[in-house]
Design a protein around this motif. Structure first.
Motif, PDB file in Angstrom:
ATOM      1  N   LEU A 758       0.878  -1.173   0.000  1.00  0.00           N
ATOM      2  CA  LEU A 758       0.000   0.000   0.000  1.00  0.00           C
ATOM      3  C   LEU A 758       0.917   1.225   0.000  1.00  0.00           C
ATOM      4  CD1 LEU A 758      -2.931   1.072   0.205  1.00  0.00           C
ATOM      5  CD2 LEU A 758      -2.629   1.094   2.687  1.00  0.00           C
ATOM      6  N   LYS A 759       1.254   1.727  -1.199  1.00  0.00           N
ATOM      7  CA  LYS A 759       2.271   2.756  -1.327  1.00  0.00           C
ATOM      8  C   LYS A 759       1.872   4.037  -0.628  1.00  0.00           C
ATOM      9  CE  LYS A 759       3.776   0.867  -5.782  1.00  0.00           C
ATOM     10  NZ  LYS A 759       3.962   1.134  -7.233  1.00  0.00           N
ATOM     11  N   ARG A 760       0.611   4.394  -0.753  1.00  0.00           N
ATOM     12  CA  ARG A 760       0.178   5.659  -0.156  1.00  0.00           C
ATOM     13  C   ARG A 760       0.189   5.614   1.372  1.00  0.00           C
ATOM     14  NH1 ARG A 760      -4.729   3.310  -1.700  1.00  0.00           N
ATOM     15  NH2 ARG A 760      -6.229   3.102   0.025  1.00  0.00           N
ATOM     16  N   GLY A 761       0.234   4.426   1.927  1.00  0.00           N
ATOM     17  CA  GLY A 761       0.233   4.308   3.385  1.00  0.00           C
ATOM     18  C   GLY A 761       1.624   4.172   3.976  1.00  0.00           C
ATOM     19  N   ALA A 762       2.683   4.253   3.155  1.00  0.00           N
ATOM     20  CA  ALA A 762       4.045   4.109   3.664  1.00  0.00           C
ATOM     21  C   ALA A 762       4.363   5.254   4.619  1.00  0.00           C
ATOM     22  CB  ALA A 762       5.031   4.073   2.512  1.00  0.00           C
ATOM     23  N   TYR A 763       5.140   4.969   5.652  1.00  0.00           N
ATOM     24  CA  TYR A 763       5.493   5.982   6.649  1.00  0.00           C
ATOM     25  C   TYR A 763       6.889   5.688   7.188  1.00  0.00           C
ATOM     26  CZ  TYR A 763       3.888   2.358   9.869  1.00  0.00           C
ATOM     27  OH  TYR A 763       3.709   1.181  10.537  1.00  0.00           O
ATOM     28  N   ILE A 764       7.423   6.680   7.931  1.00  0.00           N
ATOM     29  CA  ILE A 764       8.772   6.570   8.510  1.00  0.00           C
ATOM     30  C   ILE A 764       8.661   6.772  10.010  1.00  0.00           C
ATOM     31  CG2 ILE A 764      11.067   7.618   8.650  1.00  0.00           C
ATOM     32  CD1 ILE A 764      10.897   8.332   5.755  1.00  0.00           C
ATOM     33  N   VAL A 765       9.320   5.908  10.757  1.00  0.00           N
ATOM     34  CA  VAL A 765       9.458   6.069  12.208  1.00  0.00           C
ATOM     35  C   VAL A 765      10.889   6.523  12.449  1.00  0.00           C
ATOM     36  CG1 VAL A 765       9.344   4.959  14.464  1.00  0.00           C
ATOM     37  CG2 VAL A 765       7.766   4.273  12.654  1.00  0.00           C
ATOM     38  N   HIS A 766      11.045   7.763  12.894  1.00  0.00           N
ATOM     39  CA  HIS A 766      12.384   8.299  13.135  1.00  0.00           C
ATOM     40  C   HIS A 766      12.931   7.769  14.445  1.00  0.00           C
ATOM     41  CE1 HIS A 766      12.163  10.922   9.658  1.00  0.00           C
ATOM     42  NE2 HIS A 766      10.969  11.380  10.066  1.00  0.00           N
ATOM     43  N   SER A 767      14.215   7.858  14.603  1.00  0.00           N
ATOM     44  CA  SER A 767      14.871   7.289  15.779  1.00  0.00           C
ATOM     45  C   SER A 767      14.475   7.990  17.063  1.00  0.00           C
ATOM     46  CB  SER A 767      16.399   7.332  15.611  1.00  0.00           C
ATOM     47  OG  SER A 767      16.829   8.674  15.387  1.00  0.00           O
ATOM     48  N   ASN A 768      13.946   9.231  16.963  1.00  0.00           N
ATOM     49  CA  ASN A 768      13.516   9.916  18.187  1.00  0.00           C
ATOM     50  C   ASN A 768      12.074   9.593  18.556  1.00  0.00           C
ATOM     51  OD1 ASN A 768      12.147  11.258  16.187  1.00  0.00           O
ATOM     52  ND2 ASN A 768      12.657  13.320  16.937  1.00  0.00           N
ATOM     53  N   PRO A 784       8.131  11.500   3.218  1.00  0.00           N
ATOM     54  CA  PRO A 784       8.934  12.254   4.187  1.00  0.00           C
ATOM     55  C   PRO A 784      10.426  12.042   3.971  1.00  0.00           C
ATOM     56  CG  PRO A 784       7.958  10.339   5.204  1.00  0.00           C
ATOM     57  CD  PRO A 784       7.374  10.431   3.839  1.00  0.00           C
ATOM     58  N   LYS A 785      11.209  12.954   4.509  1.00  0.00           N
ATOM     59  CA  LYS A 785      12.661  12.880   4.378  1.00  0.00           C
ATOM     60  C   LYS A 785      13.200  11.782   5.285  1.00  0.00           C
ATOM     61  CE  LYS A 785      16.875  15.665   4.788  1.00  0.00           C
ATOM     62  NZ  LYS A 785      17.450  16.961   5.168  1.00  0.00           N
ATOM     63  N   VAL A 786      14.137  11.019   4.773  1.00  0.00           N
ATOM     64  CA  VAL A 786      14.728   9.911   5.519  1.00  0.00           C
ATOM     65  C   VAL A 786      15.946  10.421   6.282  1.00  0.00           C
ATOM     66  CG1 VAL A 786      15.719   7.610   5.373  1.00  0.00           C
ATOM     67  CG2 VAL A 786      13.937   8.299   3.765  1.00  0.00           C
ATOM     68  N   LYS A 787      15.998  10.082   7.605  1.00  0.00           N
ATOM     69  CA  LYS A 787      17.112  10.487   8.451  1.00  0.00           C
ATOM     70  C   LYS A 787      17.858   9.245   8.930  1.00  0.00           C
ATOM     71  CE  LYS A 787      14.702  14.610  10.142  1.00  0.00           C
ATOM     72  NZ  LYS A 787      14.206  15.314  11.366  1.00  0.00           N
ATOM     73  N   PRO A 788      19.101   9.411   9.399  1.00  0.00           N
ATOM     74  CA  PRO A 788      19.850   8.243   9.915  1.00  0.00           C
ATOM     75  C   PRO A 788      19.098   7.583  11.089  1.00  0.00           C
ATOM     76  CG  PRO A 788      21.294  10.145   9.652  1.00  0.00           C
ATOM     77  CD  PRO A 788      19.902  10.651   9.439  1.00  0.00           C
ATOM     78  N   GLY A 789      19.088   6.264  11.074  1.00  0.00           N
ATOM     79  CA  GLY A 789      18.433   5.529  12.153  1.00  0.00           C
ATOM     80  C   GLY A 789      16.938   5.379  11.988  1.00  0.00           C
TER      81      GLY A 789
END
Length: 830
Positions: A758-768, A784-789
């Protein structure tokens, strides 16, 4: 005979030896017979001859030893016979055994086994059949009762000698001689040096006198320093015939010491048609004795259990009258009745009445020429009633009721059941119950009584009036139930409640004149942080004015109970249903702990010193950050935003790896996203607070610099150099972080999207701990922008069923919006 007995094997071997050497006895010297020379067929043949010969084991043994059979060879033959016994079906079929291991000889082979039921014989009554219910039947079908004669007792003085008996004659004193002499078929014994002496039919005493006289006549000094002892050695066998209604009639070979019971046991006893009370012993065509088994069963009397003689016939006739007894007796069986016996005798046979038997009348079911009839036999007629064939007697149980019982329950000292005396009244019953309790409700009591038609009625009375003799006393009747009501039965249970800063808060039973201090002590006393100067008591009101909007609904008292609960307002008297609240001291605070872990100078547990202590303060107390700290990836874990249902105390102590916790959380989120029903049942929340530690340290005390709470965990990780890609990608993996790489590039490094993504549902969990989802404008998606971790997660598509309408609605809305924008632009140009 029994193949399991060693004497039988010896008997077979010796018989064979005797037959083998008899032809050679007069023409050749003795030779040693080898067991190997004897075939199995010869052993079977010798066994048959042994059963027919009637010779005793000792006689055969003596003759075999004279013929040259050694004891060693006899033992070898015994071993061979043990093997043959286990392997030969023909031998086991030729010698039948009943369930008790008794041999059935001759005609008995055709009889049915009573263990399996006798279907072809009138004497049936197998296990569990009618025979097992006949009184006395189990006596001769009992594995634990064999009636085997005791062969080790002294010779009975009335024992009559016969052929094959062995006499042991011991002469001792001045002359010493020991002879073992067998009685010949003619009844003679051959005394060495004296000659033949006829002892057949004589008792041991008579034989002893005769032998003494013969010895005296031959110059033995009997009575003058020399004595004679005569005893019985080997005991002969006798043949008796058992006929009539027995389970296995036939001819039996028994010991000469056997009695009638031994013979009956060998034949399985009377069958279901046989008499147990008129068993006949016939000798020389005359009935010499009649045996009644009931004498032994009921009185242990064996006066008619005589010893049998060779040729005796035991005859079991058919029974004359059988009756059955059921109900409240000790033995519920079928009994045989003889002429002259009455119903009283039948009751004795049944062991008498049980404890709860109704003995005034016995119901008898009688047989008539065409049908049945019931007869009620009164107790005075028990001794006159003559039992008839087929009678069935039933003894009933006494009724479960009382003829003189009254009961009283409630507010009396000793409630229960009492005897109904003549003229017993209500006050008399109260006195029997040791009087009234102080909590009695004296205005009304009740008597539950049965009327003549067995319906119940309820009579009420005023206890106070009856005791004061202002109202007439009530005469009680059989089975009256008196209920004296307590005042506690007519009201709610009185309780008081205490909550707040006491050791055991809760609900307590109210007692008259209970004080606040009493309740606090009952609740375990005040806690360390409790204030004794501010305790409130809330009380119900009964006079609230329903017409006023501000009318009172409770009355509240504020108390200062002091430190020892003795003086002042600690003696405030409570009322039922009061609620006591104990408050904490205004300045009392328990220590609050936070944990700092990861890349700080001094990681560990810290106590919050001020109510407004913030993240920047705790970082400063921890010595600041190390050189390898990832400021952007720092996070704060707080339980009040955690997964619902998690134990907060455990969460504040158990600080596992952040990556593992995030991975588990993502799995739960994915499961929840794909299952709406599960989402409703178990709401999953993020227990990490997204903070920007870099901004917090730049501007302490403002913005995201949160005030810490008890159980918080601040974690500062090392600098991260990877990005995780999970979910609906072709190859979930960890990808090396590269500055400037886009969201899609990281997904491509994991193999790209799967068919179920489900491409539209993709998300990022940042390390913080912060989460960013994919946004959309018209047909364009902005990742969203991808950050380290960070961790990229691509969820699975939902079932398209039911979602088509939503898709169409979404596209339609997009087209409408686009059209509106275009029209707006055109209008501006105009």
């Amino acid at each position: 005979m029994n193949y399991t007995k060693n004497s039988f094997f010896l008997f077979i071997a010796l018989c064979f030896c005797l037959s083998l050497t008899s032809a050679m006895a007069q023409t050749a010297p003795p030779v040693t017979v080898k067991s190997e020379e004897v075939s199995d067929g010869q052993l079977h043949e010798m066994a048959q001859k042994a059963r027919e010969s009637g010779m005793s084991d000792e006689q055969v043994k003596q003759q075999a030893l004279k013929k040259g059979m050694s004891p060693n060879e006899v033992n070898k033959l015994q071993d061979r016979m043990n093997v043959i016994k286990n392997q030969s079906n023909k031998e086991t079929e030729s010698i039948k055994k009943d369930k008790n291991g008794r041999e059935i000889a001759g005609d008995n082979e055709k009889q049915d086994d009573p263990e399996n039921g006798d279907k072809n014989s009138s004497g049936g009554g197998g296990k569990g059949g009618i025979g097992s219910n006949i009184f006395g039947y189990e006596l001769f079908n009992n594995n634990n009762l064999t009636f085997e004669p005791n062969l080790r007792i002294p010779t009975p003085r009335n024992y009559r000698l016969g052929p094959d008996d062995q006499l042991i004659i011991n002469v001792y004193g001045n002359s010493q001689v020991d002879w073992r002499l067998n009685i010949s078929p003619d009844g003679n014994i051959q005394i060495p040096g004296i000659g033949l002496v006829n002892v057949i039919g004589k008792t041991i005493e008579q034989a002893t006198s005769l032998i003494e006289s013969k010895l005296k006549a031959n110059r033995y000094a009997i009575g003058n320093g020399t004595n004679v002892s005569v005893s019985l050695g080997n005991i002969r066998s006798i043949k008796i015939i058992i006929v009539g209604e027995v389970n296995r009639p036939g001819t039996y070979t028994l010991s000469s010491l056997s009695t009638v019971f031994n013979a009956l046991y060998a034949s399985g006893g009377p069958n279901i048609n046989g008499s147990f009370r008129e068993i006949e012993v016939i000798r020389n065509n005359m009935i010499v004795r009649k045996l009644d088994v009931y004498d032994f069963l009921l009185q242990a009397d064996q006066k008619d259990n005589i010893k049998l003689e060779d040729g005796d016939i035991v005859r079991v006739p058919t029974y004359k009258v059988h009756v059955s007894v059921d109900g409240e007796v000790k033995r519920k069986q079928i009994f045989e009745v003889l002429p002259g016996e009455t119903l009283n005798d039948v009751i004795k046979f049944a062991g008498g009445f049980s404890d709860e038997a109704y003995t005034a009348t016995i119901k008898a079911t009688q047989l008539t020429a065409q049908d049945l009839k019931i007869v009620d036999i009164k107790k005075p007629d028990f001794g006159n009633y003559v039992p008839l064939r087929g009678d069935k007697y039933f003894i009933d149980r006494i009724l479960n009721s009382y003829q003189n019982r009254v009961s009283i329950y409630g507010a009396v000292v000793r409630p229960g059941q009492f005897e109904l005396d003549n003229g017993l009244t209500l006050t008399g019953l109260i006195n029997k119950a040791a009087g009234l309790k102080p909590d009695v409700f004296s205005s009304r009591g009740f008597i539950s009584r049965f009327k003549n038609d067995n319906t119940s009625e309820l009579l009420s009375f005023d206890i106070k009036e009856i005791i004061a003799k202002k109202s007439p006393d009530i005469i009680l009747k059989r089975e009256d139930l008196v209920t004296i009501v307590s005042i506690f039965d007519l009201r709610d249970k009185y309780t008081v409640t205490i909550s707040g800063e006491v050791r055991n808060p809760g609900e307590f039973i109210y007692a008259s004149d209970m004080k606040v201090g009493d309740l606090i002590v009952n609740a375990g006393g005040l806690t360390e942080g409790a204030s004794n100067k501010r305790i409130s008591v809330s009380r119900r009101v009964n006079d609230s004015d329903p017409s006023l909007s501000n009318s009172r609904v409770a009355e509240v008292f504020s108390l200062n109970v002091g430190s020892n609960f003795k003086d002042g307002e600690s003696n405030f008297v409570l009322m039922p249903y009061d609620i006591v609240s104990v408050y904490a001291l205004p300045g009392y605070e328990k220590q609050k702990i936070v944990k700092v872990e990861g890349e700080v100078i001094y990681p560990g547990y810290y106590t919050i010193q001020k109510k407004n202590e913030k993240i920047s303060d705790i970082v400063s107390r921890a010595g600041g950050l190390t050189a390898s700290a990832d400021v952007d990836g720092s996070n704060l874990k707080r339980d009040n935003a955690a997964v619902l249902g998690v134990d907060r105390t455990k969460s504040s102590i158990d600080t596992n790896s952040l990556l593992q916790e995030r991975s588990d959380r993502l799995k739960r989120l994915q499961l929840t996203y794909n299952d709406s029903s599960l989402q409703q049942e178990s709401q999953i929340r993020n227990n990490f607070v997204g903070i920007n530690l870099k901004e917090i340290l730049k501007q302490p005390g403002v913005g995201e610099d949160l005030i810490l709470e008890d159980g918080d965990v601040l974690r500062v990780p090392k600098s991260q150099q990877t990005v995780r890609v999970n979910g609906q990608v072709l190859f979930p993996s960890v990808v090396v972080y590269s500055n400037g790489k886009s969201f899609k590039e990281y997904v491509l490094n994991a193999g790209g999207f799967s068919a179920q993504a489900l491409k539209r549902g993709a998300y990022i969990v940042h390390s913080n701990g912060t989460v960013q989802s994919t946004s959309k404008f018209l047909f364009f998606r902005f990742h969203p922008k991808v950050k380290p971790g960070s961790e990229i997660f691509v969820p699975k598509k939902q079932d398209p069923k039911g979602n088509i309408t939503q898709e169409i609605l979404g596209y339609t809305t997009g087209f409408v919006s686009l059209g509106a924008i275009i029209l707006g632009i055109l209008s501006l140009k105009r």
